[in-house]
Design a protein around this motif. Structure first.
Motif, PDB file in Angstrom:
ATOM      1  N   TYR A  12       0.739  -1.178  -0.081  1.00  0.00           N
ATOM      2  CA  TYR A  12       0.082   0.147   0.092  1.00  0.00           C
ATOM      3  C   TYR A  12       0.987   1.319   0.134  1.00  0.00           C
ATOM      4  O   TYR A  12       1.845   1.339   0.666  1.00  0.00           O
ATOM      5  N   ARG A  14       0.481   5.622   0.020  1.00  0.00           N
ATOM      6  CA  ARG A  14      -0.313   6.793  -0.019  1.00  0.00           C
ATOM      7  C   ARG A  14       0.435   8.220  -0.189  1.00  0.00           C
ATOM      8  O   ARG A  14       1.441   8.167   0.759  1.00  0.00           O
ATOM      9  N   GLU A  19      -4.541   7.571  -1.992  1.00  0.00           N
ATOM     10  CA  GLU A  19      -4.222   6.291  -1.998  1.00  0.00           C
ATOM     11  C   GLU A  19      -3.727   5.829  -3.228  1.00  0.00           C
ATOM     12  O   GLU A  19      -4.737   5.293  -4.051  1.00  0.00           O
ATOM     13  N   LYS A  22      -3.188  -0.203  -3.654  1.00  0.00           N
ATOM     14  CA  LYS A  22      -4.103  -0.642  -2.516  1.00  0.00           C
ATOM     15  C   LYS A  22      -3.978  -1.992  -2.518  1.00  0.00           C
ATOM     16  O   LYS A  22      -5.054  -2.693  -2.812  1.00  0.00           O
ATOM     17  N   ASP A  58       3.709   2.126   2.701  1.00  0.00           N
ATOM     18  CA  ASP A  58       3.105   2.265   4.061  1.00  0.00           C
ATOM     19  C   ASP A  58       2.792   1.002   4.794  1.00  0.00           C
ATOM     20  O   ASP A  58       2.735   0.759   5.968  1.00  0.00           O
TER      21      ASP A  58
END
Length: 251
Positions: A12, A14, A19, A22, A58
């Motif tokens: 992930y 962002r 974002e 995903k 992240d």
């Protein structure tokens, strides 16, 4: 030891409120060529930046062989094993073609100048530019600059090379000379992960095509399957539109 050269696991990313990725997962095996396609702004280039540790995820993990590169402290060692070819060439204007290929060998690998020069000439020969070794970037066409960029990546003897839309800044004639070099590398068994809009190239060279949209992988598989009988309607719409736009996709 993992049989995959590269593993991207549930990543992930962002940027502020956006974002971009995903939960992306895929693998790349030694000697394989994978091509990532999809609309602009869907996170394709971000994946390459994460693999080369230009940005950090992240969540999730990225493994090069069995090293978790998202947790390693030796980023420079990781980067030595990963070549990166940029869409804007990324050459040093004050260095010749040969100098641009040599710099990573002398500065990063601490190689003696003579040995670095031999490798640089070998790689310039490989991309068809041995006669342009003493030319500066300002004296080279866009296609030649990009081939110098490829030679520079190859000189480091990487385990894989990442290509971020390597032909997007080139006109059609120059695009062909760069794609021919990449096609040759694929045939030689170089491991490559490529972001591109060149559908004819993707269809004939890729071992697997990954179609992304809005930060997720919608479909992946052999190029011929995605071009002729995709499972997802968006894959069909996107590939058919691009194939029509570039008049590419037929063998």
């Amino acid at each position: 030891m993992s049989k995959h050269l590269l593993r991207v696991e549930n990543v992930y990313k962002r940027f502020g409120d956006n974002e971009v990725l995903k939960g992306i997962s895929f693998q790349l095996d030694k000697g394989e060529t994978k091509v990532i396609v999809g609309p602009s702004g869907t996170g394709k280039s971000t994946i390459l930046s994460l693999i080369n540790m230009l940005v950090t995820p992240d969540e999730g993990h990225i493994y090069l062989e069995d090293i978790d590169i998202t947790r390693t402290r030796d980023i420079h060692k990781v980067r030595q094993n990963i070549g990166f070819v940029f869409q804007d060439f990324g050459l040093f204007n004050h260095l010749t073609a040969k100098g641009n290929v040599m710099i990573g060998l002398t500065k990063v690998k601490k190689m003696k100048k003579k040995e670095a020069e031999e490798i640089a000439m070998e790689e310039l020969r490989r991309v068809g530019l041995e006669n342009f070794a003493d030319h500066y970037p300002a004296q080279l066409s866009g296609g030649q600059k990009q081939r110098v960029g490829i030679a520079r990546a190859l000189a480091m003897r990487p385990k894989l090379i990442l290509f971020d839309e390597p032909t997007s800044a080139l006109d059609p004639e120059l695009t062909g000379e760069v794609l021919n070099v990449m096609r040759k590398l694929a045939n030689e068994g170089m491991t490559m992960l490529i972001v591109t809009h060149e559908m004819g190239f993707a269809r004939t060279v890729a071992d697997e095509l990954i179609f992304m949209e809005d930060g997720v992988i919608l479909e992946q598989g052999p190029p011929e399957k995605l071009f002729t009988s995709p499972e997802h309607p968006r894959t069909r719409e996107f590939l058919f539109k691009l194939t029509d736009l570039y008049n590419e996709g037929e063998r």
